[in-house]
Design a protein around this motif. Structure first.
Motif, PDB file in Angstrom:
ATOM      1  N   PRO A 149      -2.390 -10.292   5.048  1.00 27.20           N
ATOM      2  CA  PRO A 149      -3.239 -11.234   4.321  1.00 27.20           C
ATOM      3  C   PRO A 149      -3.578 -12.427   5.203  1.00 27.20           C
ATOM      4  CG  PRO A 149      -1.313 -10.668   2.997  1.00 27.20           C
ATOM      5  CD  PRO A 149      -1.144  -9.989   4.322  1.00 27.20           C
ATOM      6  N   GLY A 150      -4.830 -12.818   5.224  1.00 28.71           N
ATOM      7  CA  GLY A 150      -5.240 -14.025   5.948  1.00 28.71           C
ATOM      8  C   GLY A 150      -5.548 -13.796   7.415  1.00 28.71           C
ATOM      9  N   THR A 174     -11.778  -3.829  -0.568  1.00 29.92           N
ATOM     10  CA  THR A 174     -11.260  -3.504  -1.903  1.00 29.92           C
ATOM     11  C   THR A 174     -10.802  -4.761  -2.644  1.00 29.92           C
ATOM     12  OG1 THR A 174      -9.238  -2.794  -0.766  1.00 29.92           O
ATOM     13  CG2 THR A 174     -10.650  -1.061  -1.650  1.00 29.92           C
ATOM     14  N   GLY A 175     -10.375  -5.806  -1.888  1.00 31.31           N
ATOM     15  CA  GLY A 175     -10.017  -7.075  -2.544  1.00 31.31           C
ATOM     16  C   GLY A 175     -11.229  -7.646  -3.286  1.00 31.31           C
ATOM     17  N   GLY A 197      -8.987  -3.687   3.748  1.00 31.62           N
ATOM     18  CA  GLY A 197      -7.996  -3.749   2.664  1.00 31.62           C
ATOM     19  C   GLY A 197      -7.713  -2.390   2.041  1.00 31.62           C
ATOM     20  N   ARG A 241      -8.699 -19.036  -4.096  1.00 31.13           N
ATOM     21  CA  ARG A 241      -8.235 -17.827  -4.790  1.00 31.13           C
ATOM     22  C   ARG A 241      -6.909 -18.113  -5.481  1.00 31.13           C
ATOM     23  NH1 ARG A 241      -8.579 -12.877  -0.546  1.00 31.13           N
ATOM     24  NH2 ARG A 241      -6.621 -12.399  -1.580  1.00 31.13           N
ATOM     25  N   ARG A 282      -4.018   0.831   1.879  1.00 28.22           N
ATOM     26  CA  ARG A 282      -2.944  -0.153   1.941  1.00 28.22           C
ATOM     27  C   ARG A 282      -1.579   0.480   1.682  1.00 28.22           C
ATOM     28  NH1 ARG A 282      -5.802  -5.053   0.597  1.00 28.22           N
ATOM     29  NH2 ARG A 282      -4.483  -6.884   0.622  1.00 28.22           N
ATOM     30  N   ILE A 328      -7.356   1.536  -7.746  1.00 31.03           N
ATOM     31  CA  ILE A 328      -8.081   1.087  -6.555  1.00 31.03           C
ATOM     32  C   ILE A 328      -9.018   2.207  -6.071  1.00 31.03           C
ATOM     33  CG2 ILE A 328      -6.562   1.683  -4.577  1.00 31.03           C
ATOM     34  CD1 ILE A 328      -7.829  -1.782  -5.165  1.00 31.03           C
ATOM     35  N   LYS A 375      -9.477 -10.020   8.407  1.00 29.80           N
ATOM     36  CA  LYS A 375     -10.113  -8.692   8.280  1.00 29.80           C
ATOM     37  C   LYS A 375     -11.548  -8.847   7.774  1.00 29.80           C
ATOM     38  CE  LYS A 375      -7.014  -7.118   5.288  1.00 29.80           C
ATOM     39  NZ  LYS A 375      -6.026  -8.204   5.183  1.00 29.80           N
ATOM     40  N   VAL A 433     -11.738  -5.703  -6.441  1.00 33.05           N
ATOM     41  CA  VAL A 433     -10.756  -6.126  -7.452  1.00 33.05           C
ATOM     42  C   VAL A 433     -11.191  -7.459  -8.070  1.00 33.05           C
ATOM     43  CG1 VAL A 433      -8.364  -6.932  -7.750  1.00 33.05           C
ATOM     44  CG2 VAL A 433      -8.817  -4.865  -6.437  1.00 33.05           C
ATOM     45  N   ARG A 434     -11.637  -8.397  -7.221  1.00 33.77           N
ATOM     46  CA  ARG A 434     -12.046  -9.714  -7.753  1.00 33.77           C
ATOM     47  C   ARG A 434     -13.292  -9.598  -8.634  1.00 33.77           C
ATOM     48  NH1 ARG A 434      -9.442 -11.073  -3.131  1.00 33.77           N
ATOM     49  NH2 ARG A 434     -11.170 -10.606  -1.758  1.00 33.77           N
ATOM     50  N   GLN A 477       1.166  -8.494  -6.139  1.00 29.13           N
ATOM     51  CA  GLN A 477       1.498  -7.063  -6.111  1.00 29.13           C
ATOM     52  C   GLN A 477       0.258  -6.229  -5.802  1.00 29.13           C
ATOM     53  OE1 GLN A 477       4.779  -6.075  -6.657  1.00 29.13           O
ATOM     54  NE2 GLN A 477       5.084  -8.288  -6.615  1.00 29.13           N
ATOM     55  N   LEU A 478       0.484  -4.969  -5.507  1.00 26.19           N
ATOM     56  CA  LEU A 478      -0.646  -4.068  -5.274  1.00 26.19           C
ATOM     57  C   LEU A 478      -1.089  -3.432  -6.591  1.00 26.19           C
ATOM     58  CD1 LEU A 478       0.260  -2.075  -2.020  1.00 26.19           C
ATOM     59  CD2 LEU A 478      -1.124  -4.139  -2.270  1.00 26.19           C
TER      60      LEU A 478
HETATM   61  P1  ADP Z   1      -5.507 -10.027   1.378  1.00 25.66           P
HETATM   62  O1  ADP Z   1      -5.935 -11.398   1.726  1.00 25.66           O
HETATM   63  O2  ADP Z   1      -4.075  -9.970   0.914  1.00 25.66           O
HETATM   64  O3  ADP Z   1      -5.800  -9.029   2.445  1.00 25.66           O
HETATM   65  P2  ADP Z   1      -7.404  -8.774  -0.468  1.00 25.66           P
HETATM   66  O4  ADP Z   1      -8.556  -9.634  -0.806  1.00 25.66           O
HETATM   67  O5  ADP Z   1      -7.618  -7.619   0.425  1.00 25.66           O
HETATM   68  O6  ADP Z   1      -6.261  -9.726   0.026  1.00 25.66           O
HETATM   69  O7  ADP Z   1      -6.778  -8.195  -1.827  1.00 25.66           O
HETATM   70  C1  ADP Z   1      -6.459  -9.030  -2.924  1.00 25.66           C
HETATM   71  C2  ADP Z   1      -5.575  -8.272  -3.885  1.00 25.66           C
HETATM   72  O8  ADP Z   1      -6.291  -7.122  -4.395  1.00 25.66           O
HETATM   73  C3  ADP Z   1      -4.308  -7.687  -3.281  1.00 25.66           C
HETATM   74  O9  ADP Z   1      -3.236  -8.626  -3.225  1.00 25.66           O
HETATM   75  C4  ADP Z   1      -4.014  -6.535  -4.246  1.00 25.66           C
HETATM   76  O10 ADP Z   1      -3.456  -7.000  -5.461  1.00 25.66           O
HETATM   77  C5  ADP Z   1      -5.407  -6.013  -4.566  1.00 25.66           C
HETATM   78  N1  ADP Z   1      -5.810  -4.946  -3.631  1.00 25.66           N
HETATM   79  C6  ADP Z   1      -6.819  -4.982  -2.710  1.00 25.66           C
HETATM   80  N2  ADP Z   1      -6.897  -3.832  -2.028  1.00 25.66           N
HETATM   81  C7  ADP Z   1      -5.920  -3.038  -2.522  1.00 25.66           C
HETATM   82  C8  ADP Z   1      -5.474  -1.716  -2.225  1.00 25.66           C
HETATM   83  N3  ADP Z   1      -6.061  -0.973  -1.277  1.00 25.66           N
HETATM   84  N4  ADP Z   1      -4.433  -1.231  -2.940  1.00 25.66           N
HETATM   85  C9  ADP Z   1      -3.832  -1.936  -3.901  1.00 25.66           C
HETATM   86  N5  ADP Z   1      -4.181  -3.188  -4.234  1.00 25.66           N
HETATM   87  C10 ADP Z   1      -5.218  -3.749  -3.553  1.00 25.66           C
END
Ligand code: ADP
Length: 300
Positions: A76-77, A98-99, A154, A235, A157, A131, A80, A102-103, A124-125
Motif C-alpha cells: 500500500p502506498g 481493483t481498489g 492491486g 481515504r 492480491r 473482487i 502502483k 471497490v471504492r 482487510q481484503l
Molecule cells: P492499497 O493502497 O492498499 O494498494 P487499494 O486501493 O489497492 O489499496 O485497495 C483498497 C482496498 O480494496 C484494499 O485494502 C482491499 O480491502 C480492497 N481490495 C482491492 N483490491 C483487492 C483484491 N485484489 N483483493 C481483495 N481486496 C482488494
C-alpha cells in the motif's frame, strides 16, 4: 503500438522466459472457490470469471499480436496507481485498479456497499469471489468498448487470485514496486483524492535519511491544481492503524504472489529511487521503454 513495445521488451533478460512460455488455454477459470488451484474448466458450475480476454485463440497465444497484459504489485502506498496509470497512457491500454472498483462500489448504494465498507475500513481484503466479480464486470465493459490489453493494479492480491487469473488469460509481465516501509506509511498518510475528478495527490514531503545500508530517499509532494485543492479528501483506510494492518495483510497474503510470478520468470523487481522525477525515467529504462517514450513525445 503497444505491441511494438512488448516486442522490444521481450528481449530483456528478465522477460525472456515470459516471452518463450507456452500460451495457456483460458477457456474457463477455475470454477470453485474450494478448489482454486485447478486451472481445468468445470462444466458443473458457472465460471468465476465470466470475462475471457482476447477470445481469438491466435491472438491470445501470441503476446506480440495483442496489447500488453501487465500486473503491478507492491505494498500500500508504494505508487502502483501513479506508475500504472502513466504507463497505461503511454501504451494505450486501460489501467484497472481493483481498489478503485471497490471504492466505486462503496460510494454506490448497491447491496455490497455496507459489507465492503466494514472490510476496507479494517484494512482487510475483500473476498476473492467479490473482487473477481467486480473485475470481471469491468473487463467485460472494457471489452464491449473495444479495449484491448490492460495494466492491473492491486490484483492479484492472493495466490488464489493469481491462479484464477492464470486460468483465464496470459500475463506478460509483473512489475513489483518496492519502497522502505517508513516511507510507505508517510505516503499513505499524505495521500489525498480529489472528490470531483478522482485523481490522486500527495501532500507529504518525504525526506528520510539512509540507514543500515539503505539509501536515503526524498520525495516532493504531488500537489493538486488549484481547482482540485478545495475538494481533497482522505481515504478512510489511510489512517496509521489501518495502514499498519494493510501492510501486515500484504506481507501475509500478497507477498506470496510475488513468488508465484518469480517462479514463472515474469517478475521485474523495481526499487523506487525517489519521487516521480527520479523514478519514472528509471522505470522506463528498466522496461526498455525509454526510446519508445521519446518517439511518442516527438510524434505528439
Ligand atoms: P492499497 O493502497 O492498499 O494498494 P487499494 O486501493 O489497492 O489499496 O485497495 C483498497 C482496498 O480494496 C484494499 O485494502 C482491499 O480491502 C480492497 N481490495 C482491492 N483490491 C483487492 C483484491 N485484489 N483483493 C481483495 N481486496 C482488494
Amino acid at each position: 503500438m503497444a505491441a511494438a513495445a512488448l516486442i522490444r521488451l521481450s528481449s530483456k533478460p528478465s522477460l525472456s522466459s515470459a516471452a518463450s512460455r507456452v500460451a495457456r488455454c483460458f477457456a474457463s477459470a477455475p470454477t470453485s472457490q474450494a478448489a482454486p488451484s485447478s486451472s481445468s474448466p468445470s462444466s458443473s458450475s458457472p465460471p468465476l470469471f465470466a470475462f475471457s480476454a482476447n477470445p481469438s485463440p491466435a491472438r491470445r497465444e501470441d503476446p506480440e499480436a495483442r496489447n500488453v497484459q501487465w500486473v503491478f504489485l507492491g505494498c500500500p502506498g508504494v505508487g502502483k496507481g501513479t506508475y500504472a496509470s502513466r504507463l497505461s497512457v503511454l501504451l494505450g491500454v486501460p489501467h484497472i485498479a481493483t481498489g478503485d472498483l471497490v471504492r466505486e462500489e462503496l460510494s454506490s448504494s448497491g447491496p455490497l456497499s455496507l459489507q465492503l465498507k466494514e472490510i476496507v475500513n479494517q484494512g482487510q481484503l475483500v473476498s476473492d469471489e467479490i473482487i473477481i466479480r467486480l473485475l470481471s464486470k469491468r473487463l467485460e465493459a472494457g471489452e464491449a468498448k473495444g479495449e484491448s490489453g490492460f495494466i492491473l493494479d492491486g490484483f492479484p492480491r492472493t495466490t488464489k487470485q493469481a491462479e484464477i487469473l492464470e486460468g483465464v488469460t496470459e500475463i506478460d509481465l509483473v512489475v513489483n514496486l518496492k519502497l522502505r516501509e517508513d516511507v510507505l506509511m508517510e505516503k499513505c498518510l499524505g495521500r489525498r483524492i480529489c472528490s470531483q475528478c478522482g485523481k490522486n495527490f500527495n501532500v507529504a514531503s518525504i525526506n528520510v535519511k539512509g540507514e543500515n545500508g539503505n539509501p536515503g530517499i526524498s520525495m516532493d509532494p504531488l500537489l493538486p491544481p488549484p481547482h482540485c485543492m478545495t475538494k481533497l479528501i482522505t481515504r478512510s483506510d489511510d489512517t496509521e492503524e489501518v495502514v499498519k494492518e494493510r501492510l501486515k495483510i500484504y506481507y501475509e497474503k500478497s507477498q506470496p504472489v510475488e513468488d508465484f510470478y518469480r517462479r514463472q520468470g515474469k517478475l521485474l523487481e523495481f526499487d523506487l529511487p525517489g519521487g516521480i522525477p527520479e523514478s519514472w525515467p528509471k522505470l522506463l529504462e528498466a522496461l526498455n521503454l525509454d526510446d519508445y517514450e521519446e518517439k511518442q513525445s516527438a510524434a505528439a
